[in-house]
Motif scaffolding. Structure first.
Motif, PDB file in Angstrom:
ATOM      1  N   PHE A   1     -10.510 -46.493  11.878  1.00 25.40           N
ATOM      2  CA  PHE A   1      -9.146 -46.001  12.103  1.00 25.40           C
ATOM      3  C   PHE A   1      -8.672 -46.210  13.548  1.00 25.40           C
ATOM      4  N   ARG A   2      -9.593 -46.634  14.421  1.00 23.83           N
ATOM      5  CA  ARG A   2      -9.146 -46.916  15.793  1.00 23.83           C
ATOM      6  C   ARG A   2      -8.282 -48.186  15.834  1.00 23.83           C
TER       7      ARG A   2
ATOM      8  N   LEU B   1      -3.154 -38.121   8.090  1.00 22.31           N
ATOM      9  CA  LEU B   1      -4.203 -37.128   7.850  1.00 22.31           C
ATOM     10  C   LEU B   1      -5.550 -37.724   8.231  1.00 22.31           C
ATOM     11  N   ALA B   2      -6.376 -36.953   8.933  1.00 18.99           N
ATOM     12  CA  ALA B   2      -7.757 -37.390   9.204  1.00 18.99           C
ATOM     13  C   ALA B   2      -8.697 -36.227   8.931  1.00 18.99           C
TER      14      ALA B   2
ATOM     15  N   ILE C   1      -1.295 -45.584   2.938  1.00 19.14           N
ATOM     16  CA  ILE C   1      -2.249 -46.580   3.439  1.00 19.14           C
ATOM     17  C   ILE C   1      -3.494 -45.796   3.848  1.00 19.14           C
ATOM     18  N   ALA C   2      -4.641 -46.147   3.244  1.00 12.68           N
ATOM     19  CA  ALA C   2      -5.873 -45.412   3.532  1.00 12.68           C
ATOM     20  C   ALA C   2      -6.869 -46.294   4.261  1.00 12.68           C
ATOM     21  N   PHE C   3      -7.660 -45.652   5.128  1.00  9.62           N
ATOM     22  CA  PHE C   3      -8.684 -46.352   5.908  1.00  9.62           C
ATOM     23  C   PHE C   3     -10.051 -45.734   5.660  1.00  9.62           C
ATOM     24  N   ASP C   4     -11.068 -46.541   5.669  1.00 12.84           N
ATOM     25  CA  ASP C   4     -12.446 -46.068   5.806  1.00 12.84           C
ATOM     26  C   ASP C   4     -13.274 -47.266   6.212  1.00 12.84           C
ATOM     27  N   GLN C   5     -14.244 -47.020   7.084  1.00 11.20           N
ATOM     28  CA  GLN C   5     -15.055 -48.148   7.552  1.00 11.20           C
ATOM     29  C   GLN C   5     -16.313 -48.333   6.710  1.00 11.20           C
ATOM     30  N   ASP C   6     -16.557 -47.418   5.786  1.00 13.68           N
ATOM     31  CA  ASP C   6     -17.789 -47.454   5.003  1.00 13.68           C
ATOM     32  C   ASP C   6     -17.585 -48.230   3.703  1.00 13.68           C
ATOM     33  N   GLU C   7     -18.539 -49.127   3.392  1.00 10.71           N
ATOM     34  CA  GLU C   7     -18.340 -49.946   2.182  1.00 10.71           C
ATOM     35  C   GLU C   7     -18.399 -49.126   0.891  1.00 10.71           C
ATOM     36  N   GLU C   8     -19.075 -47.960   0.942  1.00 12.21           N
ATOM     37  CA  GLU C   8     -19.108 -47.104  -0.267  1.00 12.21           C
ATOM     38  C   GLU C   8     -17.687 -46.656  -0.620  1.00 12.21           C
TER      39      GLU C   8
ATOM     40  N   VAL D   1      -0.531 -42.024   5.992  1.00 11.34           N
ATOM     41  CA  VAL D   1      -1.848 -42.622   6.240  1.00 11.34           C
ATOM     42  C   VAL D   1      -2.916 -41.571   5.978  1.00 11.34           C
ATOM     43  N   ASP D   2      -3.942 -41.953   5.186  1.00  3.64           N
ATOM     44  CA  ASP D   2      -5.165 -41.161   5.097  1.00  3.64           C
ATOM     45  C   ASP D   2      -6.187 -41.967   5.888  1.00  3.64           C
ATOM     46  N   ALA D   3      -6.521 -41.493   7.081  1.00  6.61           N
ATOM     47  CA  ALA D   3      -7.371 -42.279   7.984  1.00  6.61           C
ATOM     48  C   ALA D   3      -8.837 -42.261   7.573  1.00  6.61           C
ATOM     49  N   THR D   4      -9.230 -41.320   6.703  1.00 10.69           N
ATOM     50  CA  THR D   4     -10.638 -41.145   6.335  1.00 10.69           C
ATOM     51  C   THR D   4     -10.741 -40.976   4.818  1.00 10.69           C
ATOM     52  N   PHE D   5     -10.652 -42.065   4.096  1.00 11.49           N
ATOM     53  CA  PHE D   5     -10.565 -42.030   2.632  1.00 11.49           C
ATOM     54  C   PHE D   5     -11.775 -41.366   1.968  1.00 11.49           C
ATOM     55  N   GLY D   6     -12.998 -41.692   2.393  1.00 14.12           N
ATOM     56  CA  GLY D   6     -14.226 -41.087   1.835  1.00 14.12           C
ATOM     57  C   GLY D   6     -14.304 -41.264   0.330  1.00 14.12           C
ATOM     58  N   GLY D   7     -14.326 -40.131  -0.397  1.00 11.85           N
ATOM     59  CA  GLY D   7     -14.362 -40.191  -1.865  1.00 11.85           C
ATOM     60  C   GLY D   7     -12.957 -40.220  -2.457  1.00 11.85           C
ATOM     61  N   GLY D   8     -11.938 -40.156  -1.610  1.00 14.59           N
ATOM     62  CA  GLY D   8     -10.560 -40.326  -2.077  1.00 14.59           C
ATOM     63  C   GLY D   8      -9.850 -39.056  -2.532  1.00 14.59           C
TER      64      GLY D   8
END
Ligand code: SAM
Length: 293
Positions: free
Chosen positions: A68-69, A87-88, A41-48, A18-25
């Protein structure tokens, strides 16, 4: 700390990560390069981040636009009940901070927004315009470690009587008179950090997330967390070392510690001088690695 954090995961090419904070990838792409038969499996709450994730076409990759919660729930929806590593890389991305319209930066004037997930309703402007002086005092003291938090809270409550806060510049105008001389930028950053933590409920999200890591990571699997301020780092350290984000370690009937992880390094790993030179935001990064017992 890209390569150090990927090495810390000790990736099994067939494993599930798991990548909990995908960001720019960047981290996700580095993990995917090491997988052969495994899954990420990657997570991010931001639509960008969603747009960035669309670039990745690997069949080993699943992206969840979510906080990620709720990691456990989303993994279950994808048929995953245990993982080999998580990873976070906490906080906000350079992309988020560089866009004035998101309101995260002390450098530009922008709306007092600060939401990572723009479909939620609470914004930084609402916190400043609606919270009581006592609540603001607590927030700036606790989450920004601002020395004169009470004065900041009172000044905000006074200023908003004339006109409500809507721009980051409005806030900086009030803070200017209270900031220690020569240390204005650091002071602004502390106040902005406190607001961002409240708007995004960052401490509660991290607490929920850490508990789920304890449930989901298989024995021998790794938890790798990069944090950017002392409150986050303390929580991660406590969870890895004591099995609890706050308070004392619990022991069983025989006095054996009830820990869930063992710390791979006693001290957090810090970025190299070279990395800080290239990217000044890396300066405050601290990485901790836990191995599931
Ligand atoms: C420092 S950046 C990650 C950068 C990423 N490692 C990369 O390689 O580009 C942090 C990201 O985590 C996301 N984030 C922070 N807290 C989150 C949470 N509770 N749930 C989901 N995403 C979160 C932010 O939206 C941001 O995109």
């Amino acid at each position: 700390m890209l390569s150090e954090s990927i090495a810390a995961l000790a990736i099994d090419p067939e494993g599930t990560y798991v990548d909990a904070t995908f960001g720019g990838g960047g981290h996700s792409e580095a993990i995917l390069r090491q997988l052969k038969g495994g899954r990420l499996i990657a997570f991010d709450q931001d639509e960008e981040a969603v747009r960035e994730a669309e670039r990745i076409t690997s069949r080993s990759f699943i992206f969840c636009q979510a906080n990620f919660r709720y990691m456990k729930r989303y993994l279950k929806l994808n048929g995953v009940t245990s993982v080999d590593g998580v990873l976070a890389d906490l906080g906000i991305s350079s992309h988020q901070i560089d866009l004035a319209e998101r309101g995260f930066s002390t450098r530009f004037d922008g709306p007092l927004d600060m939401r990572m997930n723009r479909s939620q309703s609470l914004t930084a402007a609402q916190v400043l315009n609606e919270y009581s002086a006592e609540e603001l005092h607590r927030i700036f003291g606790m989450y920004g470690e601002v020395r004169n938090a009470r004065s900041v809270a009172n000044a905000i409550v006074q200023a908003r009587v004339k006109q409500g806060f809507s721009r980051t510049g409005d806030l900086k105008n009030v803070l200017k008179t209270l900031a220690p001389h020569g240390k204005e930028n650091r002071y602004f950053a502390q106040v902005f950090q406190a607001l961002r933590i409240v708007v995004n409920e960052e401490m509660k999200a991290l607490e929920d997330f850490l508990h789920q890591c304890g449930e989901l990571i298989r024995p021998g699997g790794r938890l790798v967390v990069i944090s950017y301020h002392s409150l986050e780092d303390r929580m991660v350290k406590n969870y890895i070392n004591k099995g609890k984000v706050f308070g004392e370690m619990e022991k069983d009937f025989y006095g054996n510690p009830l820990t869930i992880f063992k710390a791979v390094n006693r001290k957090p790993i810090e970025p190299t001088n070279e990395e800080v030179e290239k990217n000044s935001r890396a300066r405050s990064a601290r990485m901790r690695i836990g191995e599931k017992l």
